[in-house]
Write a protein that holds these residues in place. Sequence first.
Motif, PDB file in Angstrom:
ATOM      1  N   GLU A 120       0.821  -1.211   0.000  1.00 33.08           N
ATOM      2  CA  GLU A 120       0.000   0.000   0.000  1.00 33.08           C
ATOM      3  C   GLU A 120       0.851   1.255   0.000  1.00 33.08           C
ATOM      4  OE1 GLU A 120      -4.128  -1.176   2.389  1.00 33.08           O
ATOM      5  OE2 GLU A 120      -2.455  -0.222   3.454  1.00 33.08           O
ATOM      6  N   ASN A 121       1.836   1.290   0.887  1.00 30.51           N
ATOM      7  CA  ASN A 121       2.618   2.508   1.090  1.00 30.51           C
ATOM      8  C   ASN A 121       3.623   2.776  -0.017  1.00 30.51           C
ATOM      9  OD1 ASN A 121       1.358   3.095   3.573  1.00 30.51           O
ATOM     10  ND2 ASN A 121       2.760   1.738   4.672  1.00 30.51           N
ATOM     11  N   ASN A 122       3.907   1.788  -0.830  1.00 28.70           N
ATOM     12  CA  ASN A 122       4.904   1.972  -1.887  1.00 28.70           C
ATOM     13  C   ASN A 122       4.310   1.746  -3.278  1.00 28.70           C
ATOM     14  OD1 ASN A 122       7.628   2.263  -0.335  1.00 28.70           O
ATOM     15  ND2 ASN A 122       6.590   0.573   0.680  1.00 28.70           N
ATOM     16  N   ILE A 123       3.967   0.500  -3.573  1.00 22.93           N
ATOM     17  CA  ILE A 123       3.510   0.171  -4.924  1.00 22.93           C
ATOM     18  C   ILE A 123       2.209   0.875  -5.261  1.00 22.93           C
ATOM     19  CG2 ILE A 123       2.971  -1.688  -6.520  1.00 22.93           C
ATOM     20  CD1 ILE A 123       5.863  -1.674  -5.377  1.00 22.93           C
ATOM     21  N   LEU A 124       1.186   0.701  -4.410  1.00 23.18           N
ATOM     22  CA  LEU A 124      -0.119   1.279  -4.714  1.00 23.18           C
ATOM     23  C   LEU A 124      -0.083   2.797  -4.689  1.00 23.18           C
ATOM     24  CD1 LEU A 124      -2.647  -1.122  -2.928  1.00 23.18           C
ATOM     25  CD2 LEU A 124      -1.658  -1.221  -5.226  1.00 23.18           C
ATOM     26  N   ARG A 125       0.698   3.367  -3.787  1.00 26.57           N
ATOM     27  CA  ARG A 125       0.801   4.832  -3.758  1.00 26.57           C
ATOM     28  C   ARG A 125       1.388   5.355  -5.072  1.00 26.57           C
ATOM     29  NH1 ARG A 125       3.893   9.043  -3.552  1.00 26.57           N
ATOM     30  NH2 ARG A 125       3.261  10.902  -2.357  1.00 26.57           N
ATOM     31  N   THR A 126       2.386   4.676  -5.587  1.00 24.09           N
ATOM     32  CA  THR A 126       2.975   5.086  -6.866  1.00 24.09           C
ATOM     33  C   THR A 126       1.961   4.996  -7.997  1.00 24.09           C
ATOM     34  OG1 THR A 126       5.169   4.355  -6.146  1.00 24.09           O
ATOM     35  CG2 THR A 126       4.823   4.614  -8.503  1.00 24.09           C
ATOM     36  N   ILE A 127       1.145   3.946  -7.978  1.00 22.19           N
ATOM     37  CA  ILE A 127       0.103   3.796  -9.006  1.00 22.19           C
ATOM     38  C   ILE A 127      -0.897   4.942  -8.905  1.00 22.19           C
ATOM     39  CG2 ILE A 127      -1.838   2.365  -9.740  1.00 22.19           C
ATOM     40  CD1 ILE A 127      -0.201  -0.079  -8.968  1.00 22.19           C
ATOM     41  N   VAL A 128      -1.309   5.273  -7.692  1.00 22.48           N
ATOM     42  CA  VAL A 128      -2.266   6.363  -7.496  1.00 22.48           C
ATOM     43  C   VAL A 128      -1.667   7.687  -7.961  1.00 22.48           C
ATOM     44  CG1 VAL A 128      -3.473   7.727  -5.744  1.00 22.48           C
ATOM     45  CG2 VAL A 128      -3.502   5.232  -5.616  1.00 22.48           C
ATOM     46  N   TYR A 129      -0.451   7.963  -7.559  1.00 18.61           N
ATOM     47  CA  TYR A 129       0.203   9.223  -7.934  1.00 18.61           C
ATOM     48  C   TYR A 129       0.345   9.339  -9.445  1.00 18.61           C
ATOM     49  CZ  TYR A 129       3.854  12.667  -8.705  1.00 18.61           C
ATOM     50  OH  TYR A 129       4.573  13.737  -9.175  1.00 18.61           O
ATOM     51  N   ASN A 130       0.829   8.289 -10.092  1.00 20.14           N
ATOM     52  CA  ASN A 130       1.032   8.331 -11.543  1.00 20.14           C
ATOM     53  C   ASN A 130      -0.285   8.526 -12.289  1.00 20.14           C
ATOM     54  OD1 ASN A 130       3.787   8.004 -11.277  1.00 20.14           O
ATOM     55  ND2 ASN A 130       3.738   5.792 -11.592  1.00 20.14           N
ATOM     56  N   SER A 131      -1.358   7.934 -11.782  1.00 15.78           N
ATOM     57  CA  SER A 131      -2.667   8.087 -12.439  1.00 15.78           C
ATOM     58  C   SER A 131      -3.119   9.536 -12.394  1.00 15.78           C
ATOM     59  CB  SER A 131      -3.697   7.173 -11.767  1.00 15.78           C
ATOM     60  OG  SER A 131      -3.340   5.813 -11.903  1.00 15.78           O
ATOM     61  N   TYR A 132      -3.012  10.161 -11.217  1.00 14.92           N
ATOM     62  CA  TYR A 132      -3.396  11.570 -11.104  1.00 14.92           C
ATOM     63  C   TYR A 132      -2.484  12.473 -11.936  1.00 14.92           C
ATOM     64  CZ  TYR A 132      -6.918  10.974  -7.456  1.00 14.92           C
ATOM     65  OH  TYR A 132      -8.049  10.638  -6.778  1.00 14.92           O
ATOM     66  N   ARG A 133      -1.200  12.195 -11.893  1.00 10.75           N
ATOM     67  CA  ARG A 133      -0.246  13.030 -12.632  1.00 10.75           C
ATOM     68  C   ARG A 133      -0.505  12.985 -14.134  1.00 10.75           C
ATOM     69  NH1 ARG A 133       5.493  10.572 -13.172  1.00 10.75           N
ATOM     70  NH2 ARG A 133       4.167   9.306 -14.540  1.00 10.75           N
TER      71      ARG A 133
END
Length: 277
Positions: A120-133
Motif C-alpha cells: 500500500e505505502n509503496n507500490i499502490l501509492r505510486t500507481i495512485v500518484y502516476n494516475s493523477y499526474r
Amino acid sequence: MRRLFIWAGVAVLAVIVASQTLIGCATIDASHEGIKISKIGSDRGANDIENVTGWQFYNPLTSFIEQYPTFTQTKDYDPFTVSAKGGTLFKIDPTLNYHLQRGQGANVYRKYRKELPDIENNILRTIVYNSYRDVANTFTPDSLVNNRVSFEDQVEAKLQKALVNDGFVFENITSNLTPPESLQAMIDAKNTAVQNALRLNNQVAAEKASAEIAVTKATGLARAKVIEAEAEARANELKQRTLTPLLIQQQWIAKWNGALPTTQLGNSSTMVQLPLK
C-alpha cells in the motif's frame, strides 16, 4: 530422586521449546487468503507457493505463512501535488478503497515479496500518484477546476486497469482536489461576472418582453377603437342615406298624438299641412 525430577522437567521444557521451534501453526479465516511459501531454494519459494485455508501447521525453518485480507481496504494517503498544463500545481488528498482479488495472493507475493501494508505505502501509492499526474497533465487549469467529474472518471479508469494488473480490485477513490488560492479566486471572479451578465441579460429580456406586451396591448386597443369608430361612421352614413324626407314625415306622424302645437311657427298654424277631406 529430587535430581531426577529436575532433569525430567528440563527434558519436558526442551521438548516444548523444540516443538514450538520446529512446528508452526497459523489460522486463515474466511476474510483472508493464505499462502504457504517455501524458504528452500535460490528463489526462496517464489515458484513453490500453496494456497491454504483454516488451520495450518508448518515448519518455520523451511516455510512460512503469508496472509492477505480479501475484504475492503481503505488507505488514506498523504497529500501530494500534480501539475496541469502550463505547470499550475493542484493538491490531491486521496483516499483509496480496494480489495485483493480472490486467488491472486500468490501472484501478488511472487511479484512484490511484501506484506500488504508495504505494498500500500509503496507500490499502490505510486500507481495512485502516476494516475493523477498523467490525467492532470491533459487538462488546462480552468478546465480541471470546471470539469472535476470528468477528471476523476479518467483517473478511476486508469486506477482500475492498473490495480487489476496487480491482482487488486478497485472500488472507489476520493480526490479532494484543491486548486491554488490565486487560481480559485480568479475562477470565482470569472464565474461571478458570467452569472451577473446572465442575470442582466435575463433582466433585459424580461423588460423587452414586458415592453412588447404593452405595445401589443396598446396596438390592439387602438385598432379596436379605429374599428369601432369606422363601424359607427359607417352606421351613421347608412342612417343618413335611409333618412329621406318622406320617411322623416312618416315617423313624425307615427309619433304624433293628435294635438296641435300651441306655439305659432312662422306664418303657418301647423307644422304639417294636412289634406282637407
